[in-house]
Design a protein around this motif. Sequence first.
Motif, PDB file in Angstrom:
ATOM      1  N   ASN A   1       0.822  -1.210   0.000  1.00 33.68           N
ATOM      2  CA  ASN A   1       0.000   0.000   0.000  1.00 33.68           C
ATOM      3  C   ASN A   1       0.854   1.257   0.000  1.00 33.68           C
ATOM      4  O   ASN A   1       0.556   2.212  -0.719  1.00 33.68           O
ATOM      5  CB  ASN A   1      -0.926  -0.004   1.225  1.00 33.68           C
ATOM      6  N   ILE A   2       1.912   1.259   0.800  1.00 30.75           N
ATOM      7  CA  ILE A   2       2.800   2.426   0.845  1.00 30.75           C
ATOM      8  C   ILE A   2       3.396   2.684  -0.532  1.00 30.75           C
ATOM      9  O   ILE A   2       3.443   3.823  -1.013  1.00 30.75           O
ATOM     10  CB  ILE A   2       3.908   2.210   1.885  1.00 30.75           C
ATOM     11  N   ALA A   3       3.825   1.610  -1.200  1.00 36.49           N
ATOM     12  CA  ALA A   3       4.414   1.756  -2.534  1.00 36.49           C
ATOM     13  C   ALA A   3       3.388   2.260  -3.536  1.00 36.49           C
ATOM     14  O   ALA A   3       3.670   3.142  -4.351  1.00 36.49           O
ATOM     15  CB  ALA A   3       4.992   0.417  -2.989  1.00 36.49           C
ATOM     16  N   ARG A   4       2.170   1.715  -3.487  1.00 39.96           N
ATOM     17  CA  ARG A   4       1.152   2.110  -4.478  1.00 39.96           C
ATOM     18  C   ARG A   4       0.639   3.521  -4.207  1.00 39.96           C
ATOM     19  O   ARG A   4       0.142   4.188  -5.119  1.00 39.96           O
ATOM     20  CB  ARG A   4      -0.006   1.115  -4.473  1.00 39.96           C
ATOM     21  N   LEU A   5       0.775   3.981  -2.965  1.00 40.22           N
ATOM     22  CA  LEU A   5       0.397   5.355  -2.653  1.00 40.22           C
ATOM     23  C   LEU A   5       1.486   6.349  -3.046  1.00 40.22           C
ATOM     24  O   LEU A   5       1.332   7.550  -2.835  1.00 40.22           O
ATOM     25  CB  LEU A   5       0.072   5.490  -1.166  1.00 40.22           C
ATOM     26  N   GLY A   6       2.586   5.854  -3.604  1.00 43.24           N
ATOM     27  CA  GLY A   6       3.568   6.739  -4.222  1.00 43.24           C
ATOM     28  C   GLY A   6       4.845   6.971  -3.458  1.00 43.24           C
ATOM     29  O   GLY A   6       5.753   7.644  -3.961  1.00 43.24           O
ATOM     30  N   ALA A   7       4.976   6.434  -2.234  1.00 45.39           N
ATOM     31  CA  ALA A   7       6.214   6.605  -1.473  1.00 45.39           C
ATOM     32  C   ALA A   7       7.147   5.424  -1.732  1.00 45.39           C
ATOM     33  O   ALA A   7       6.727   4.396  -2.268  1.00 45.39           O
ATOM     34  CB  ALA A   7       5.911   6.716   0.019  1.00 45.39           C
ATOM     35  N   SER A   8       8.404   5.562  -1.342  1.00 45.06           N
ATOM     36  CA  SER A   8       9.320   4.430  -1.437  1.00 45.06           C
ATOM     37  C   SER A   8       9.295   3.690  -0.104  1.00 45.06           C
ATOM     38  O   SER A   8       9.087   4.297   0.953  1.00 45.06           O
ATOM     39  CB  SER A   8      10.736   4.895  -1.771  1.00 45.06           C
ATOM     40  N   VAL A   9       9.524   2.383  -0.140  1.00 44.06           N
ATOM     41  CA  VAL A   9       9.395   1.580   1.064  1.00 44.06           C
ATOM     42  C   VAL A   9      10.513   0.551   1.148  1.00 44.06           C
ATOM     43  O   VAL A   9      10.916  -0.035   0.133  1.00 44.06           O
ATOM     44  CB  VAL A   9       8.009   0.881   1.126  1.00 44.06           C
TER      45      VAL A   9
ATOM     46  N   LEU B   1      -2.356   6.716   7.010  1.00 48.99           N
ATOM     47  CA  LEU B   1      -2.121   7.508   8.229  1.00 48.99           C
ATOM     48  C   LEU B   1      -0.640   7.820   8.389  1.00 48.99           C
ATOM     49  O   LEU B   1      -0.257   8.960   8.697  1.00 48.99           O
ATOM     50  CB  LEU B   1      -2.645   6.733   9.438  1.00 48.99           C
ATOM     51  N   THR B   2       0.207   6.821   8.202  1.00 46.99           N
ATOM     52  CA  THR B   2       1.655   7.010   8.338  1.00 46.99           C
ATOM     53  C   THR B   2       2.164   8.057   7.360  1.00 46.99           C
ATOM     54  O   THR B   2       2.909   8.976   7.730  1.00 46.99           O
ATOM     55  CB  THR B   2       2.394   5.678   8.102  1.00 46.99           C
ATOM     56  N   LEU B   3       1.769   7.933   6.101  1.00 45.59           N
ATOM     57  CA  LEU B   3       2.258   8.859   5.073  1.00 45.59           C
ATOM     58  C   LEU B   3       1.758  10.283   5.327  1.00 45.59           C
ATOM     59  O   LEU B   3       2.513  11.244   5.182  1.00 45.59           O
ATOM     60  CB  LEU B   3       1.818   8.374   3.696  1.00 45.59           C
ATOM     61  N   ALA B   4       0.481  10.415   5.696  1.00 45.96           N
ATOM     62  CA  ALA B   4      -0.076  11.755   5.928  1.00 45.96           C
ATOM     63  C   ALA B   4       0.609  12.432   7.114  1.00 45.96           C
ATOM     64  O   ALA B   4       0.954  13.621   7.052  1.00 45.96           O
ATOM     65  CB  ALA B   4      -1.578  11.657   6.152  1.00 45.96           C
ATOM     66  N   LEU B   5       0.810  11.687   8.199  1.00 47.59           N
ATOM     67  CA  LEU B   5       1.492  12.267   9.364  1.00 47.59           C
ATOM     68  C   LEU B   5       2.934  12.630   9.028  1.00 47.59           C
ATOM     69  O   LEU B   5       3.423  13.697   9.413  1.00 47.59           O
ATOM     70  CB  LEU B   5       1.453  11.279  10.528  1.00 47.59           C
TER      71      LEU B   5
ATOM     72  N   GLY C   1      -3.281  15.628  12.924  1.00 45.35           N
ATOM     73  CA  GLY C   1      -3.878  14.326  13.220  1.00 45.35           C
ATOM     74  C   GLY C   1      -5.250  14.120  12.619  1.00 45.35           C
ATOM     75  O   GLY C   1      -5.541  13.079  12.024  1.00 45.35           O
ATOM     76  N   LYS C   2      -6.133  15.103  12.772  1.00 45.84           N
ATOM     77  CA  LYS C   2      -7.512  14.972  12.263  1.00 45.84           C
ATOM     78  C   LYS C   2      -7.514  14.805  10.747  1.00 45.84           C
ATOM     79  O   LYS C   2      -8.212  13.939  10.207  1.00 45.84           O
ATOM     80  CB  LYS C   2      -8.318  16.203  12.669  1.00 45.84           C
ATOM     81  N   LEU C   3      -6.737  15.623  10.062  1.00 46.05           N
ATOM     82  CA  LEU C   3      -6.676  15.549   8.607  1.00 46.05           C
ATOM     83  C   LEU C   3      -6.021  14.247   8.158  1.00 46.05           C
ATOM     84  O   LEU C   3      -6.467  13.598   7.216  1.00 46.05           O
ATOM     85  CB  LEU C   3      -5.915  16.745   8.039  1.00 46.05           C
ATOM     86  N   ALA C   4      -4.944  13.846   8.853  1.00 46.12           N
ATOM     87  CA  ALA C   4      -4.248  12.611   8.503  1.00 46.12           C
ATOM     88  C   ALA C   4      -5.185  11.416   8.625  1.00 46.12           C
ATOM     89  O   ALA C   4      -5.188  10.515   7.775  1.00 46.12           O
ATOM     90  CB  ALA C   4      -3.029  12.415   9.402  1.00 46.12           C
ATOM     91  N   ALA C   5      -5.996  11.397   9.678  1.00 45.97           N
ATOM     92  CA  ALA C   5      -6.940  10.297   9.865  1.00 45.97           C
ATOM     93  C   ALA C   5      -8.021  10.303   8.798  1.00 45.97           C
ATOM     94  O   ALA C   5      -8.469   9.239   8.339  1.00 45.97           O
ATOM     95  CB  ALA C   5      -7.570  10.393  11.254  1.00 45.97           C
ATOM     96  N   SER C   6      -8.448  11.482   8.380  1.00 40.22           N
ATOM     97  CA  SER C   6      -9.449  11.568   7.311  1.00 40.22           C
ATOM     98  C   SER C   6      -8.894  11.048   5.992  1.00 40.22           C
ATOM     99  O   SER C   6      -9.580  10.360   5.240  1.00 40.22           O
ATOM    100  CB  SER C   6      -9.916  13.022   7.141  1.00 40.22           C
ATOM    101  N   ILE C   7      -7.633  11.365   5.706  1.00 35.97           N
ATOM    102  CA  ILE C   7      -6.982  10.844   4.497  1.00 35.97           C
ATOM    103  C   ILE C   7      -6.871   9.335   4.589  1.00 35.97           C
ATOM    104  O   ILE C   7      -7.149   8.610   3.625  1.00 35.97           O
ATOM    105  CB  ILE C   7      -5.592  11.490   4.318  1.00 35.97           C
ATOM    106  N   ALA C   8      -6.469   8.835   5.760  1.00 37.71           N
ATOM    107  CA  ALA C   8      -6.352   7.386   5.959  1.00 37.71           C
ATOM    108  C   ALA C   8      -7.696   6.697   5.755  1.00 37.71           C
ATOM    109  O   ALA C   8      -7.772   5.625   5.155  1.00 37.71           O
ATOM    110  CB  ALA C   8      -5.803   7.097   7.357  1.00 37.71           C
TER     111      ALA C   8
END
Length: 490
Positions: free
Chosen positions: A61-69, A282-286, A292-299
Amino acid sequence: MIAQQYLDKWTNLHVLAIGEAMLDCYLEGTSNRLCREAPVPIVDISSLKDVPGGAANTAANIARLGASVSFLSVIGTDLEGDRLKRTLQERGISTHNLIASTQRQTLLKQRISSDSQLLLRCDRGSTENIDPQIENQLIENLNRLYPTCDATVISDYGGGILTPRIIQTIAQLQTQYPRTIVVDSKQLKNFQSVNITAIKPNYQQAIQLLEISALKGKERIQQIVDRGAKLLDLINTQLAAVTLDAEGAIIFERNNPPYIIPSHPTSNSQATGAGDTFVSGLTLALAAGAAGKLAASIASATAAIVVTQPGTTTCSLSALHQSLSGNQKLVVSRESLVTSIQEHRNWKHKIVFTNGCFDLLHLGHVTYLKQAKQLGDILIVGVNSDESIRQLKGANRPVNCLSDRLAILSALESVDYVIPFAESTPSELIKIIRPDIYVKGGDYTPEMLPEVPLIEELGGEVKILPYVSNISTTAIVNRIYQTFSKLPSI
């Protein structure tokens, strides 16, 4: 659009994922008779699908969301381990940090379905703690990779990877190299010594931590809301996202009131891996700097996307962009592109396709796209990814990021669909779309286009439209640089 700026930021992040790697195997078939030995259905298997599961699904999921893992785990030296490695490699995830042990069996979850109805799940694999030798190898990898990462996500399924020594090592590294660190674990109390950013317990895990009895339905919301502060203190974390299935999720953050995120109801058969997706978002947004509120909404938005798809699956960055933007012209995946194309074929629509960078949209682009649309009924525009533009145009391009370019193109009346692509040519898109007409601007000739033979092979026609003279993105960018270079320094 506020949320989307963090999506663009996190594509530059490097995340370390650690936990139990699993192989999720789906056997699908049909059943119309009973076994003679016992009153159970006989399933005639027609397909087998392997996908990453457990912590491997989080990494995917992290990779498909565009980050490197970088993914740290332990598997067996068995066929299932080889199959799991293949699924990760197919998704662009390195298996270099996967330790193979002759003393372990790779964790396997095998699901058997008939006509999409789950009949049986068979589990297998080692769940005891890894031995000291493997533990030492994992610690060596942690010490090497932790300082290089921007965030760490721990997916602890209780399968023996997160031993006391491994957790102690993470705690020491977190003290030395403070990072965003999110933990999803069945035994959250084991991580009290780690300076955690966020945790994601489900309802059962939360009441286990709080040592309270289970309730049903919406009564669970108030039960958890009343104990949010205690939950944060128990694990010594800044944020807790308690998922309640049909009742959504409750977000607790120090010095802020609880925040309830509504649910997106779905059947349990479609919820497999949604927690991994939530944790990844959640990890990527934070890590990208979202509150926190926005990160959880994105998650929550990432999880809402995957629960609409069967089996263990992942959320793509483009799908999340579309979900957050409400852009109905953005095609989120090539699977959905196939569906849209088929609908238009059924209506006998003539499909026109073009592609480009469309970095700074100008009069030439607008005129060109309007003319392209006039050649047919539906105009589909393939848009180069940021990385592919850098390879084509240089390190200073694009000026506008992919999400901005997609949004601007979508605002044009002449454009019916936009879809991003990362390859050097749009050949793969052309194979899917099979356009009636492929269009390029007058700054090209058919001889310059490697796609021409493919278009003609598929029965399409290539059209070169008139070039609007003296207008180009490169010329505009150069004029801007020249103008700024002449300004007096302050």
